[in-house]
Design a protein around this motif. Structure first.
Motif, PDB file in Angstrom:
ATOM      1  N   ASN A   1      21.791  23.996  62.279  1.00 11.52           N
ATOM      2  CA  ASN A   1      20.953  24.994  61.689  1.00 11.52           C
ATOM      3  C   ASN A   1      20.607  26.213  62.405  1.00 11.52           C
ATOM      4  OD1 ASN A   1      18.689  25.309  59.276  1.00 11.52           O
ATOM      5  ND2 ASN A   1      17.576  25.941  61.340  1.00 11.52           N
ATOM      6  N   CYS A   2      20.372  26.329  63.667  1.00  7.67           N
ATOM      7  CA  CYS A   2      20.380  27.357  64.668  1.00  7.67           C
ATOM      8  C   CYS A   2      21.628  28.419  64.737  1.00  7.67           C
ATOM      9  CB  CYS A   2      20.047  27.074  66.108  1.00  7.67           C
ATOM     10  SG  CYS A   2      18.345  26.240  66.072  1.00  7.67           S
ATOM     11  N   ARG A   3      22.736  27.837  64.491  1.00  6.70           N
ATOM     12  CA  ARG A   3      24.151  28.366  64.511  1.00  6.70           C
ATOM     13  C   ARG A   3      24.362  29.007  63.322  1.00  6.70           C
ATOM     14  NH1 ARG A   3      27.976  23.833  67.495  1.00  6.70           N
ATOM     15  NH2 ARG A   3      27.324  24.360  69.516  1.00  6.70           N
ATOM     16  N   ILE A   4      23.830  28.607  62.087  1.00  4.95           N
ATOM     17  CA  ILE A   4      23.930  29.078  60.814  1.00  4.95           C
ATOM     18  C   ILE A   4      22.942  30.293  60.846  1.00  4.95           C
ATOM     19  CG2 ILE A   4      23.192  28.755  58.387  1.00  4.95           C
ATOM     20  CD1 ILE A   4      25.919  27.563  58.891  1.00  4.95           C
ATOM     21  N   ASN A   5      21.655  30.142  61.410  1.00  6.26           N
ATOM     22  CA  ASN A   5      20.902  31.231  61.234  1.00  6.26           C
ATOM     23  C   ASN A   5      21.379  32.419  62.270  1.00  6.26           C
ATOM     24  OD1 ASN A   5      19.056  29.932  59.570  1.00  6.26           O
ATOM     25  ND2 ASN A   5      17.854  29.258  61.443  1.00  6.26           N
ATOM     26  N   ALA A   6      22.100  32.062  63.288  1.00  8.54           N
ATOM     27  CA  ALA A   6      22.433  33.432  64.406  1.00  8.54           C
ATOM     28  C   ALA A   6      23.725  33.913  63.667  1.00  8.54           C
ATOM     29  CB  ALA A   6      22.908  32.602  65.443  1.00  8.54           C
ATOM     30  N   ALA A   7      24.531  32.868  62.970  1.00  9.33           N
ATOM     31  CA  ALA A   7      25.520  33.516  62.261  1.00  9.33           C
ATOM     32  C   ALA A   7      25.207  34.645  61.132  1.00  9.33           C
ATOM     33  CB  ALA A   7      26.512  32.437  61.643  1.00  9.33           C
ATOM     34  N   ARG A   8      24.087  34.171  60.481  1.00  7.61           N
ATOM     35  CA  ARG A   8      23.737  35.015  59.436  1.00  7.61           C
ATOM     36  C   ARG A   8      23.301  36.370  59.912  1.00  7.61           C
ATOM     37  NH1 ARG A   8      17.581  34.044  56.696  1.00  7.61           N
ATOM     38  NH2 ARG A   8      17.700  35.773  55.444  1.00  7.61           N
ATOM     39  N   SER A   9      22.399  36.539  61.174  1.00  4.68           N
ATOM     40  CA  SER A   9      21.960  37.684  61.970  1.00  4.68           C
ATOM     41  C   SER A   9      23.314  38.512  62.261  1.00  4.68           C
ATOM     42  CB  SER A   9      21.331  37.366  62.977  1.00  4.68           C
ATOM     43  OG  SER A   9      19.991  36.666  62.724  1.00  4.68           O
ATOM     44  N   ALA A  10      24.232  37.714  62.621  1.00  2.00           N
ATOM     45  CA  ALA A  10      25.701  38.440  62.810  1.00  2.00           C
ATOM     46  C   ALA A  10      26.318  39.138  61.778  1.00  2.00           C
ATOM     47  CB  ALA A  10      26.448  37.659  63.629  1.00  2.00           C
ATOM     48  N   LEU A  11      26.358  38.314  60.535  1.00  2.00           N
ATOM     49  CA  LEU A  11      26.953  38.927  59.320  1.00  2.00           C
ATOM     50  C   LEU A  11      26.043  40.129  58.975  1.00  2.00           C
ATOM     51  CD1 LEU A  11      27.274  35.571  57.555  1.00  2.00           C
ATOM     52  CD2 LEU A  11      29.222  37.163  58.427  1.00  2.00           C
ATOM     53  N   GLU A  12      24.932  40.146  59.221  1.00  2.58           N
ATOM     54  CA  GLU A  12      24.055  41.332  59.030  1.00  2.58           C
ATOM     55  C   GLU A  12      24.361  42.716  59.718  1.00  2.58           C
ATOM     56  OE1 GLU A  12      20.083  39.806  59.060  1.00  2.58           O
ATOM     57  OE2 GLU A  12      20.131  38.646  57.293  1.00  2.58           O
ATOM     58  N   THR A  13      25.017  42.331  60.575  1.00  2.92           N
ATOM     59  CA  THR A  13      25.312  43.717  61.356  1.00  2.92           C
ATOM     60  C   THR A  13      26.827  43.980  61.169  1.00  2.92           C
ATOM     61  OG1 THR A  13      26.156  42.046  63.404  1.00  2.92           O
ATOM     62  CG2 THR A  13      23.795  42.681  63.449  1.00  2.92           C
ATOM     63  N   GLY A  14      27.414  43.182  60.348  1.00 10.15           N
ATOM     64  CA  GLY A  14      28.797  43.666  60.024  1.00 10.15           C
ATOM     65  C   GLY A  14      29.965  42.862  60.716  1.00 10.15           C
ATOM     66  N   ALA A  15      29.440  41.702  61.275  1.00 12.38           N
ATOM     67  CA  ALA A  15      30.505  40.956  61.969  1.00 12.38           C
ATOM     68  C   ALA A  15      31.361  40.393  61.242  1.00 12.38           C
ATOM     69  CB  ALA A  15      29.998  39.968  62.770  1.00 12.38           C
TER      70      ALA A  15
ATOM     71  N   PRO B   1      33.291  37.564  59.156  1.00 11.01           N
ATOM     72  CA  PRO B   1      33.166  36.423  59.045  1.00 11.01           C
ATOM     73  C   PRO B   1      33.885  35.228  60.055  1.00 11.01           C
ATOM     74  CG  PRO B   1      33.011  37.315  57.062  1.00 11.01           C
ATOM     75  CD  PRO B   1      33.300  38.386  57.984  1.00 11.01           C
ATOM     76  N   ASN B   2      35.323  35.505  60.144  1.00  5.60           N
ATOM     77  CA  ASN B   2      36.107  34.569  60.849  1.00  5.60           C
ATOM     78  C   ASN B   2      35.825  34.607  62.331  1.00  5.60           C
ATOM     79  OD1 ASN B   2      38.398  32.689  60.684  1.00  5.60           O
ATOM     80  ND2 ASN B   2      39.419  34.338  62.328  1.00  5.60           N
ATOM     81  N   ASP B   3      35.397  35.722  62.812  1.00  5.88           N
ATOM     82  CA  ASP B   3      34.931  35.941  64.250  1.00  5.88           C
ATOM     83  C   ASP B   3      33.539  35.326  64.479  1.00  5.88           C
ATOM     84  OD1 ASP B   3      37.067  37.116  64.614  1.00  5.88           O
ATOM     85  OD2 ASP B   3      36.161  39.424  64.549  1.00  5.88           O
ATOM     86  N   VAL B   4      32.868  35.253  63.358  1.00  2.00           N
ATOM     87  CA  VAL B   4      31.456  34.637  63.554  1.00  2.00           C
ATOM     88  C   VAL B   4      31.691  32.982  63.510  1.00  2.00           C
ATOM     89  CG1 VAL B   4      29.378  34.254  62.255  1.00  2.00           C
ATOM     90  CG2 VAL B   4      30.306  36.535  62.529  1.00  2.00           C
ATOM     91  N   ALA B   5      32.478  32.644  62.827  1.00  2.00           N
ATOM     92  CA  ALA B   5      32.789  31.354  62.693  1.00  2.00           C
ATOM     93  C   ALA B   5      33.273  30.678  64.005  1.00  2.00           C
ATOM     94  CB  ALA B   5      33.918  30.959  61.757  1.00  2.00           C
ATOM     95  N   LEU B   6      34.299  31.381  64.828  1.00  2.00           N
ATOM     96  CA  LEU B   6      34.615  30.768  66.000  1.00  2.00           C
ATOM     97  C   LEU B   6      33.760  31.022  67.106  1.00  2.00           C
ATOM     98  CD1 LEU B   6      38.316  32.577  65.822  1.00  2.00           C
ATOM     99  CD2 LEU B   6      37.542  30.149  65.438  1.00  2.00           C
ATOM    100  N   ARG B   7      32.623  32.250  66.975  1.00  2.00           N
ATOM    101  CA  ARG B   7      31.743  32.405  67.896  1.00  2.00           C
ATOM    102  C   ARG B   7      30.833  31.221  68.129  1.00  2.00           C
ATOM    103  NH1 ARG B   7      28.149  37.722  67.321  1.00  2.00           N
ATOM    104  NH2 ARG B   7      29.924  38.456  66.768  1.00  2.00           N
TER     105      ARG B   7
ATOM    106  N   VAL C   1      24.077  41.970  51.145  1.00  2.00           N
ATOM    107  CA  VAL C   1      22.895  42.564  52.116  1.00  2.00           C
ATOM    108  C   VAL C   1      23.462  43.895  52.817  1.00  2.00           C
ATOM    109  CG1 VAL C   1      21.878  40.278  52.927  1.00  2.00           C
ATOM    110  CG2 VAL C   1      23.528  41.489  54.346  1.00  2.00           C
ATOM    111  N   MET C   2      24.789  44.023  52.301  1.00  2.00           N
ATOM    112  CA  MET C   2      25.258  45.413  53.051  1.00  2.00           C
ATOM    113  C   MET C   2      25.631  46.457  52.276  1.00  2.00           C
ATOM    114  SD  MET C   2      27.112  44.293  56.543  1.00  2.00           S
ATOM    115  CE  MET C   2      27.405  45.788  57.185  1.00  2.00           C
TER     116      MET C   2
END
Length: 277
Positions: A225-239, A241-247, A275-276
């Motif tokens: 759950n925490c990883r999903i929430n952190a990933a969501r924040s990263a997506l909102e900055t334009g990261a 998705p594939n990089d976010v998944a690996l991170r 969101v963007m």
């Protein structure tokens, strides 16, 4: 149907010590009677798996689960004319002690032994296949493999009629806060239950019990759950998705997509676009 020569391939987990997976295709080979020191959790994939165990002969069709306790003598060979295909996960008892104790609601589970050998159980089968996938593909993180093992253990205990999801225990909030802080500080790392429980200064057994009682989910689910929430924040900055998944330790983009959609109702890419724009 003509049979081909038998093939065996073993995979050692890169994350969980003493966890090994076997993928086998058997046609012209028969195992001698033997026993393993580990628990063995398997699924018959194709053909028929014929074997002796527990004083009787068994026949396992495709989709069936096979479970051997430590030191349980058995043999095995292909039944019928088709090549036998199956997978088997071998896990040292000490890797499962705390998980069995948690599921049984005891501080110490001793050596849990299942009374069943052939088990037609879709939930158990899916948990084993998920574990096999993670190990053989070398994807995901340690917490993913531990969660799959936890699902296997809890399902076995449920089938034995001994599952105890609750329990009257004290709730040392400060210690559990240490655990939560540790998780949040190490979301991009391959954390384990041992790491988190040590950060909380609790035994793995007590940590599992207290965490689930206080928060209503397992530590594995909380990490995800925490990883999903952190990933969501990263997506909102334009990261990407594939990089976010690996991170954040997801097995691959497909795995990330499935997990994300279960919480937000859309894929990471769809969320990012919404969101963007």
């Amino acid at each position: 149907m003509a049979k081909h020569s038998s093939q065996f391939r073993f995979f050692k987990s890169r994350h969980v010590p003493e966890l090994t997976v076997l993928k086998a295709a058997m046609s012209d080979f028969s195992y001698d009677r033997h026993a393993h020191e580990e628990y063995a959790f398997g699924v018959t994939l194709a053909g028929r798996q014929d074997f002796f165990s527990g004083g009787e002969f068994h026949r396992s069709p495709p989709g069936n689960v096979i479970q051997f306790n430590p030191e349980e003598v058995h043999d095995g060979h292909s039944g019928g004319e088709s090549t036998l295909g199956y997978v088997m996960a071998y896990v040292a008892p000490r890797q499962l002690e705390a998980l069995f104790a948690d599921a049984l609601g005891r501080e110490s589970a001793g050596r849990f032994r299942s009374a069943e050998t052939l088990i037609p159980d879709p939930a158990l089968r899916q948990a084993i296949l998920e574990l096999v996938h993670l190990v053989t593909r070398q994807v995901g993180s340690r917490i993913d493999q531990e969660q799959a093992l936890y699902r296997v253990v809890t399902r076995l205990v449920q089938r034995a009629g001994r599952f105890q999801p609750g329990g009257i225990v004290s709730r040392p909030d400060a210690l559990l806060k240490h655990a939560k802080d540790y998780i949040l500080a190490h979301l991009e790392e391959d954390v384990s239950l041992d790491d988190i429980s040590q950060a909380a200064h609790l035994s793995k057994y007590h940590f599992l019990r207290l965490f689930r009682q206080q928060f209503g989910i397992t530590p594995h689910q909380y990490v995800l759950n925490c990883r999903i929430n952190a990933a969501r924040s990263a997506l909102e900055t334009g990261a990407v998705p594939n990089d976010v998944a690996l991170r954040y330790g997801f097995a691959d983009l497909s795995h990330f997509n499935r997990r994300f959609k279960r919480i937000y109702g859309m894929t990471p890419y769809q969320y990012q676009r919404s969101v963007m724009h």
